[in-house]
Design a protein around this motif. Structure first.
Motif, PDB file in Angstrom:
ATOM      1  N   SER A 143       0.863  -1.176   0.000  1.00 28.05           N
ATOM      2  CA  SER A 143       0.000   0.000   0.000  1.00 28.05           C
ATOM      3  C   SER A 143       0.904   1.231   0.000  1.00 28.05           C
ATOM      4  O   SER A 143       2.081   1.137   0.344  1.00 28.05           O
ATOM      5  N   THR A 184      -1.134   4.939   4.825  1.00 32.57           N
ATOM      6  CA  THR A 184      -2.516   4.599   4.467  1.00 32.57           C
ATOM      7  C   THR A 184      -3.069   3.490   5.369  1.00 32.57           C
ATOM      8  O   THR A 184      -3.984   2.770   4.984  1.00 32.57           O
ATOM      9  N   GLN A 200      -6.897   3.333   5.843  1.00 33.24           N
ATOM     10  CA  GLN A 200      -7.629   2.773   4.702  1.00 33.24           C
ATOM     11  C   GLN A 200      -7.481   1.249   4.669  1.00 33.24           C
ATOM     12  O   GLN A 200      -8.446   0.542   4.384  1.00 33.24           O
ATOM     13  N   SER A 201      -6.283   0.748   4.941  1.00 32.07           N
ATOM     14  CA  SER A 201      -6.074  -0.705   5.002  1.00 32.07           C
ATOM     15  C   SER A 201      -6.942  -1.318   6.093  1.00 32.07           C
ATOM     16  O   SER A 201      -7.617  -2.325   5.879  1.00 32.07           O
ATOM     17  N   VAL A 214      -0.002  -6.159   5.162  1.00 29.99           N
ATOM     18  CA  VAL A 214      -0.035  -5.032   4.235  1.00 29.99           C
ATOM     19  C   VAL A 214       1.132  -4.131   4.612  1.00 29.99           C
ATOM     20  O   VAL A 214       1.127  -3.500   5.663  1.00 29.99           O
ATOM     21  N   THR A 232       3.945  -0.993   3.533  1.00 30.48           N
ATOM     22  CA  THR A 232       3.890   0.276   2.810  1.00 30.48           C
ATOM     23  C   THR A 232       5.140   0.454   1.955  1.00 30.48           C
ATOM     24  O   THR A 232       6.223  -0.028   2.303  1.00 30.48           O
ATOM     25  N   PHE A 270       4.681   3.068  -4.530  1.00 32.63           N
ATOM     26  CA  PHE A 270       3.676   2.013  -4.600  1.00 32.63           C
ATOM     27  C   PHE A 270       3.085   1.865  -6.005  1.00 32.63           C
ATOM     28  O   PHE A 270       2.725   2.838  -6.653  1.00 32.63           O
ATOM     29  N   PRO A 325       0.063  -0.852  -7.541  1.00 34.23           N
ATOM     30  CA  PRO A 325      -0.815  -1.964  -7.147  1.00 34.23           C
ATOM     31  C   PRO A 325      -0.534  -3.229  -7.947  1.00 34.23           C
ATOM     32  O   PRO A 325      -0.158  -3.169  -9.117  1.00 34.23           O
ATOM     33  N   ASP A 333      -8.532  -4.216  -3.389  1.00 35.80           N
ATOM     34  CA  ASP A 333      -8.496  -3.594  -2.071  1.00 35.80           C
ATOM     35  C   ASP A 333      -8.527  -2.081  -2.242  1.00 35.80           C
ATOM     36  O   ASP A 333      -8.700  -1.568  -3.348  1.00 35.80           O
ATOM     37  N   PHE A 387      -6.402   0.002  -2.494  1.00 34.82           N
ATOM     38  CA  PHE A 387      -5.290   0.577  -3.259  1.00 34.82           C
ATOM     39  C   PHE A 387      -5.162   0.002  -4.662  1.00 34.82           C
ATOM     40  O   PHE A 387      -4.202   0.278  -5.362  1.00 34.82           O
ATOM     41  N   ASN A 441      -4.999  -3.376  -5.386  1.00 35.17           N
ATOM     42  CA  ASN A 441      -4.437  -4.726  -5.423  1.00 35.17           C
ATOM     43  C   ASN A 441      -5.557  -5.732  -5.683  1.00 35.17           C
ATOM     44  O   ASN A 441      -6.619  -5.675  -5.062  1.00 35.17           O
TER      45      ASN A 441
END
Length: 122
Positions: free
Chosen positions: A15, A19, A22-23, A59, A61, A65, A67, A110, A112, A114
């Motif tokens: 991610s 974030t 959000q995760s 997850v 970081t 990044f 995805p 997800d 982001f 992914n």
């Protein structure tokens, strides 16, 4: 050969930096995983860990990044139809895919982008 792989211990997704909220929302409210504490020695790296039964997703970081749109975890679920209804109530889009013989499966992304596969074997 003196070794045998027994199982997958965990799957790591990436991610963007900073974030974690959000995760946390996606994995706890959408996939219904529970967040588990990372070891103190790893907590400064950012990211979060989640579990559901024997399934573990980490997850992490990344500064730059990108995805994972092809590589993905595939999670087997009981009652795929109920899970699809859950996604609809949460306004999460998914794509159905009937190309794998003997399985019903969907793909979703997800928070982001992914890719995640959810399937049930017939």
């Amino acid at each position: 050969m003196n070794f045998i792989f027994k199982s997958i211990d965990h799957y790591q997704l990436a991610s963007p930096k900073n974030t974690e909220d959000q995760s946390r929302k996606f994995f706890t409210e959408i996939l219904m995983f529970r967040e588990v504490k990372k070891p103190l020695s790893l907590s400064s790296n950012g990211g979060l860990w989640f579990e559901s039964g024997s399934i573990k997703i980490h997850v992490g970081t990344e500064d730059n990044f990108i995805p994972a749109r092809k590589a993905h975890p595939a999670l087997e679920v009981e009652n795929l139809n109920e899970f699809k209804q859950h996604l609809l109530t949460k306004h999460i889009s998914f794509t159905e895919d009937g190309r794998l013989p003997s399985a019903n499966r969907i793909y979703l992304s997800d928070a982001f982008g992914n890719r995640i596969e959810i399937l049930v074997w017939k």
